[in-house]
Structure formats: structure tokens, C-alpha cells
Motif scaffolding. Structure first.
Motif, PDB file in Angstrom:
ATOM      1  N   ARG A  54       0.825  -1.218   0.000  1.00 40.77           N
ATOM      2  CA  ARG A  54       0.000   0.000   0.000  1.00 40.77           C
ATOM      3  C   ARG A  54       0.857   1.266   0.000  1.00 40.77           C
ATOM      4  NH1 ARG A  54      -3.090  -3.785  -0.728  1.00 40.77           N
ATOM      5  NH2 ARG A  54      -5.211  -3.915   0.046  1.00 40.77           N
ATOM      6  N   ASP A 103      -0.502   5.800   7.883  1.00 39.14           N
ATOM      7  CA  ASP A 103      -0.873   5.873   9.297  1.00 39.14           C
ATOM      8  C   ASP A 103       0.324   5.425  10.149  1.00 39.14           C
ATOM      9  OD1 ASP A 103      -0.836   3.075   9.561  1.00 39.14           O
ATOM     10  OD2 ASP A 103      -2.956   2.873   9.095  1.00 39.14           O
ATOM     11  N   GLU A 104       0.126   5.437  11.481  1.00 37.80           N
ATOM     12  CA  GLU A 104       1.282   5.217  12.369  1.00 37.80           C
ATOM     13  C   GLU A 104       1.880   3.810  12.212  1.00 37.80           C
ATOM     14  OE1 GLU A 104      -0.568   5.884  16.274  1.00 37.80           O
ATOM     15  OE2 GLU A 104      -0.478   3.714  16.543  1.00 37.80           O
ATOM     16  N   ARG A 105       1.042   2.786  11.943  1.00 39.94           N
ATOM     17  CA  ARG A 105       1.588   1.431  11.735  1.00 39.94           C
ATOM     18  C   ARG A 105       2.439   1.403  10.475  1.00 39.94           C
ATOM     19  NH1 ARG A 105       0.506  -2.520   8.321  1.00 39.94           N
ATOM     20  NH2 ARG A 105      -1.291  -1.392   7.500  1.00 39.94           N
ATOM     21  N   GLN A 106       1.931   2.021   9.419  1.00 37.60           N
ATOM     22  CA  GLN A 106       2.672   2.016   8.158  1.00 37.60           C
ATOM     23  C   GLN A 106       3.986   2.789   8.281  1.00 37.60           C
ATOM     24  OE1 GLN A 106      -0.777   3.631   6.078  1.00 37.60           O
ATOM     25  NE2 GLN A 106      -0.793   1.858   4.725  1.00 37.60           N
ATOM     26  N   ARG A 123      11.218   0.492   9.878  1.00 36.29           N
ATOM     27  CA  ARG A 123      11.913  -0.797  10.019  1.00 36.29           C
ATOM     28  C   ARG A 123      12.513  -1.211   8.669  1.00 36.29           C
ATOM     29  NH1 ARG A 123       7.195  -2.475  12.670  1.00 36.29           N
ATOM     30  NH2 ARG A 123       7.362  -2.018  14.873  1.00 36.29           N
TER      31      ARG A 123
END
Lengths: 77, 181
Positions: B87, B98-101, B107
């Protein structure tokens, strides 16, 4: 350092309120897959996102998130 | 909305297109895409090495054309599918994630940075070793330098996407009618 698990009841609350993943994601401003990863416990949210999730469901944050597993429905503990 | 924003909005919508889903549905397929993309990069590196030894010559032009075609055939479809699978994790601006992405992107960049450092160390050592002395390999043709720079740039550019695609876990199973991967 290994990440400590954070347990949550997002899926239960979402099912209870009849909210779809996409609707919750749109309300929180995150990708709908992120809601899925949260529910699966594969991503621990920031404090800000955790508070917004609790606010969305109109419950205290400790109702949604816990450092210990939530008791299963029907159990006495 | 300016042109940059429009382009990013279009890119973000394109990455949700179900057309790409069969290509990256499983972890095995995503890792195969990563392997194909990495093969495309390796072919460009190989092209630079071949050019070092046979350029300038007609044979070198033919070999360059064939190898760059193979590289593009490997690289373009795999990068397109991996961008859709992640994505746009490695390509969209941070404000569209968003914050997870963003955390996953960081990482991927960290791992890619380490890999790139290793690659540059190995390449530098090999180039210095090959140029040692006064043999024919001590004279580097311009085509080999250009292809080497393209290989370095492309590797640096796409490595975070390959790492993100390799690491990507399977998305949660659908529970809503519209929740396709």
C-alpha cells in the motif's frame, strides 16, 4: 528488546456496535488493514491511537486494552 | 489540490486496486515477487560487470540491450505489485500513511540501510581488487561506470520496498463484505 504484547477487545466492541473495519478505520484516520492488525494483536497502537479508539467506543481505555489477556466470554474470572 | 497531491492520491487509490491482489495474496507469492525484483537488480549489476570487460564494442551494445530488457521485465512488474501489496509503504509521502505504516517503513529503511552498507562494502572491495595492478581491468569504460551508478542508485532506491515486501505479514482475514486484501 522484545515487544510486550498488548491485548485488546476491539473486535468484540466493533462486532457489538455493528461497526465495519472500514468505518472504524475512517473514523480513526488509519488504513483499514491497520484495524485488522490491531485486532489480531500484531500491532500495538500508540497511546494517542489507543485513546482515540476508546473515545470512539465511548469506554475507558482499560476496557479496550490490557497488558493481560481478557477473560473469555462466559468465564467466571 | 496541487499536482503532487493529486498524483499521490491517484497512486494511493491505484494501490487498492483488486487487479493486483492475486499476485501478492500469500507470503510465498510476495517473497517470489521480491526474488524477481532482486533478480532484476542483479542483472543490472551483471550488465555493469560485463560492460567493464567487453565495452566499448558492438557485442557490448547487444549484451547491454538484452540484459537491460531482462532487468526491466523482472523489475517493473514486481515493483508495481509490491507497491500495491505494501500500500505504498515505501513510496507514498509520510502524511498519507498511518502510524503502523510509518513504523513499518522505518523498520524497512533500517534493514535496507544495513543491507546497502554491506553491498557497498562488498562492491568497493571487489572493484579495488579487480583494479589492482596494471591489467586490462584497471581501465574502466564509461559504460561500465554509468551502469554501475545506475545499479547503485536503483538498489538504494528499491531496497526498502523489497524489505517491506519480504517482511509483510498476511493481512487479517476479511470479516466485512468490503474488506478485500
Amino acid at each position: 528488546m522484545a515487544e510486550e504484547p498488548v491485548f485488546n477487545r476491539i473486535a468484540v466492541l466493533r462486532a457489538d456496535r455493528g461497526v465495519s473495519r472500514r468505518d472504524l478505520a475512517a473514523a480513526l484516520g488509519v488504513h483499514y488493514q491497520t484495524v485488522g492488525y490491531l485486532e489480531r494483536g500484531e500491532y500495538s497502537p500508540s497511546l494517542h491511537l489507543a485513546l482515540r479508539i476508546a473515545e470512539f467506543f465511548e469506554v475507558p481505555v482499560e476496557v479496550v486494552f490490557s497488558l493481560k489477556p481478557f477473560p473469555k466470554l462466559g468465564s467466571t474470572s | 489540490m496541487n499536482w503532487g497531491e493529486r498524483w499521490h492520491a491517484h497512486a494511493a487509490r491505484s494501490m487498492e486496486h483488486p487487479m493486483f491482489v492475486p499476485l501478492y495474496r500469500t507470503r510465498a507469492r510476495r517473497r517470489l515477487l521480491v526474488a524477481v525484483g532482486a533478480t532484476g537488480l542483479l542483472v543490472i549489476w551483471a550488465d555493469a560487470i560485463v560492460s567493464w570487460y567487453i565495452a566499448p564494442s558492438d557485442t557490448a551494445v547487444t549484451v547491454n540491450f538484452v540484459l537491460l530488457t531482462i532487468a526491466l521485465v523482472c523489475y517493473l512488474p514486481s515493483v508495481t505489485a509490491l507497491n500495491a501489496a505494501t500500500r505504498g509503504l515505501a513510496s507514498l509521502p509520510e502524511r498519507r500513511l498511518d502510524e503502523r505504516q510509518i513504523a513499518e517503513r522505518l523498520r524497512a529503511y533500517t534493514v535496507a540501510n544495513t543491507l546497502m552498507r554491506l553491498i557497498l562494502t562488498v562492491v568497493t572491495a571487489l572493484v579495488l581488487a579487480a583494479m589492482w595492478g596494471d591489467g586490462p581491468a584497471a581501465r574502466v569504460p564509461g559504460a561500465a561506470i554509468a551502469l554501475g551508478l545506475i545499479a547503485v542508485w536503483l538498489t538504494h532506491y528499491v531496497l526498502p520496498l523489497l524489505v517491506a515486501g519480504w517482511r509483510l505479514p498476511d493481512p487479517p482475514p476479511d470479516d466485512d463484505p468490503g474488506d478485500e486484501q
